[in-house]
Design a protein around this motif. Structure first.
Motif, mmCIF file in Angstrom:
data_model
loop_
_atom_site.group_PDB
_atom_site.id
_atom_site.type_symbol
_atom_site.label_atom_id
_atom_site.label_comp_id
_atom_site.label_asym_id
_atom_site.label_seq_id
_atom_site.Cartn_x
_atom_site.Cartn_y
_atom_site.Cartn_z
ATOM 1 N N ALA A 46 68.773 -21.412 21.441
ATOM 2 C CA ALA A 46 70.032 -21.778 20.784
ATOM 3 C C ALA A 46 70.622 -23.048 21.408
ATOM 4 O O ALA A 46 71.129 -23.925 20.690
ATOM 5 N N VAL A 47 70.548 -23.168 22.714
ATOM 6 C CA VAL A 47 71.049 -24.373 23.401
ATOM 7 C C VAL A 47 70.245 -25.592 22.953
ATOM 8 O O VAL A 47 70.811 -26.652 22.660
ATOM 9 N N LEU A 48 68.930 -25.443 22.892
ATOM 10 C CA LEU A 48 68.085 -26.561 22.455
ATOM 11 C C LEU A 48 68.410 -26.975 21.026
ATOM 12 O O LEU A 48 68.483 -28.169 20.725
ATOM 13 N N ALA A 49 68.622 -26.011 20.155
ATOM 14 C CA ALA A 49 68.997 -26.335 18.768
ATOM 15 C C ALA A 49 70.339 -27.067 18.762
ATOM 16 O O ALA A 49 70.527 -28.028 18.004
ATOM 17 N N GLY A 50 71.258 -26.627 19.611
ATOM 18 C CA GLY A 50 72.562 -27.268 19.692
ATOM 19 C C GLY A 50 72.503 -28.701 20.190
ATOM 20 O O GLY A 50 73.307 -29.540 19.789
ATOM 21 N N THR A 51 71.536 -29.011 21.041
ATOM 22 C CA THR A 51 71.401 -30.388 21.511
ATOM 23 C C THR A 51 70.631 -31.240 20.507
ATOM 24 O O THR A 51 70.831 -32.450 20.444
ATOM 25 N N LEU A 52 69.770 -30.614 19.738
ATOM 26 C CA LEU A 52 68.916 -31.362 18.822
ATOM 27 C C LEU A 52 69.683 -31.917 17.623
ATOM 28 O O LEU A 52 69.396 -33.021 17.157
ATOM 29 N N VAL A 53 70.661 -31.206 17.150
ATOM 30 C CA VAL A 53 71.409 -31.654 15.965
ATOM 31 C C VAL A 53 72.130 -32.982 16.215
ATOM 32 O O VAL A 53 71.911 -33.946 15.478
ATOM 33 N N PRO A 54 72.982 -33.092 17.247
ATOM 34 C CA PRO A 54 73.631 -34.391 17.462
ATOM 35 C C PRO A 54 72.652 -35.486 17.886
ATOM 36 O O PRO A 54 72.835 -36.657 17.543
ATOM 37 N N ALA A 55 71.603 -35.111 18.629
ATOM 38 C CA ALA A 55 70.612 -36.111 19.036
ATOM 39 C C ALA A 55 69.902 -36.689 17.811
ATOM 40 O O ALA A 55 69.639 -37.898 17.747
ATOM 41 N N THR A 56 69.612 -35.858 16.847
ATOM 42 C CA THR A 56 68.966 -36.329 15.613
ATOM 43 C C THR A 56 69.908 -37.243 14.842
ATOM 44 O O THR A 56 69.487 -38.292 14.333
ATOM 45 N N ALA A 57 71.163 -36.850 14.763
ATOM 46 C CA ALA A 57 72.143 -37.680 14.055
ATOM 47 C C ALA A 57 72.334 -39.028 14.746
ATOM 48 O O ALA A 57 72.610 -40.037 14.083
ATOM 49 N N ALA A 58 72.150 -39.069 16.053
ATOM 50 C CA ALA A 58 72.335 -40.322 16.797
ATOM 51 C C ALA A 58 71.104 -41.220 16.747
ATOM 52 O O ALA A 58 71.237 -42.436 16.632
ATOM 53 N N ARG A 59 69.926 -40.631 16.816
ATOM 54 C CA ARG A 59 68.722 -41.443 17.020
ATOM 55 C C ARG A 59 67.869 -41.673 15.773
ATOM 56 O O ARG A 59 67.050 -42.576 15.769
ATOM 57 N N HIS A 60 68.029 -40.861 14.744
ATOM 58 C CA HIS A 60 67.113 -40.952 13.603
ATOM 59 C C HIS A 60 67.868 -41.055 12.278
ATOM 60 O O HIS A 60 67.672 -40.265 11.370
ATOM 61 N N ARG A 61 68.695 -42.072 12.175
ATOM 62 C CA ARG A 61 69.524 -42.286 10.983
ATOM 63 C C ARG A 61 68.742 -43.141 9.977
ATOM 64 O O ARG A 61 69.007 -44.311 9.787
ATOM 65 N N PHE A 62 67.778 -42.504 9.360
ATOM 66 C CA PHE A 62 66.882 -43.208 8.442
ATOM 67 C C PHE A 62 67.629 -43.856 7.289
ATOM 68 O O PHE A 62 67.206 -44.876 6.762
ATOM 69 N N TRP A 63 68.740 -43.295 6.902
ATOM 70 C CA TRP A 63 69.512 -43.808 5.773
ATOM 71 C C TRP A 63 70.158 -45.165 6.068
ATOM 72 O O TRP A 63 70.583 -45.854 5.156
ATOM 73 N N GLU A 64 70.217 -45.534 7.351
ATOM 74 C CA GLU A 64 70.793 -46.821 7.725
ATOM 75 C C GLU A 64 69.742 -47.900 7.973
ATOM 76 O O GLU A 64 70.096 -49.055 8.213
ATOM 77 N N ALA A 65 68.467 -47.544 7.929
ATOM 78 C CA ALA A 65 67.397 -48.495 8.233
ATOM 79 C C ALA A 65 67.323 -49.572 7.163
ATOM 80 O O ALA A 65 67.466 -49.299 5.967
ATOM 81 N N SER A 66 67.095 -50.802 7.615
ATOM 82 C CA SER A 66 67.093 -51.933 6.683
ATOM 83 C C SER A 66 65.731 -52.164 6.039
ATOM 84 O O SER A 66 65.660 -52.577 4.889
#
Length: 173
Positions: free
Chosen positions: A88-108
């Motif tokens: 559960a802790v790992l899942a909790g860290t993965l969500v914000p980390a994904t939002a920070a590092r893998h924002r594919f919708w912003e890629a040019s």
């Protein structure tokens, strides 16, 4: 313990062990990407945290906390120590980390977008695996089931004791 759990937990944790180390080593660089997420997350956490808890505002501190949590919880999951909590802790860290590092919708460009989308999808998949691990009771009843049945059993036992007492009183008279 089932062989599948014995193998699956360490396998699932390998990403988090490696990522936790990498995150701690590269915290200043990763903080740049994390800033938009931590700027949103910090006030939300501060709003629900007790007044005695200091909530960091610096993105680099958040990145380091995330890396340390991934390392510690990954190690706990790999060794089977508190596996549900660590998942559960790992899942909790993965969500914000994904939002920070893998924002594919912003890629040019499309190549970057595709790479970010692959990493985003991988993290979503890992989150699913972690949720399964967090909810896995290893075939034993969960806490909610136990509480519900304990209440039912206590009521039944009280009714039986009451019936026995009434029978004794009736015999005595």
């Amino acid at each position: 313990m089932a062989l599948s759990r014995l193998l699956a937990r360490p396998l699932l944790s390998t990403y988090f062990l490696a990522n936790g180390v990498q995150t701690l080593q590269n915290a200043p660089a990763l903080a740049v990407d994390a800033a938009p997420v931590t700027d949103t997350l910090a006030p939300a956490v501060e709003a629900v945290a007790p007044a005695s808890v200091h909530v960091p505002e610096d993105p680099q501190t958040w990145v380091r906390i995330s890396g340390a949590l991934q390392l510690a919880a990954g190690l706990a999951l790999a060794t089977g120590k508190a596996p549900r909590l660590s998942a559960a802790v790992l899942a909790g860290t993965l969500v914000p980390a994904t939002a920070a590092r893998h924002r594919f919708w912003e890629a040019s460009d499309s190549a970057t977008r595709n790479q970010q989308l692959i990493h985003f999808a991988k993290n979503v998949s890992l989150t699913g695996g972690l949720l399964i691990a967090a909810l896995d009771t290893e075939g034993r009843p969960g806490l909610a089931w136990r509480a519900q049945h304990a209440t039912h059993d206590a009521k039944r036992e009280a009714a039986l004791v009451g019936a026995r007492m009434r029978a004794k009183v009736a015999q005595a008279t």
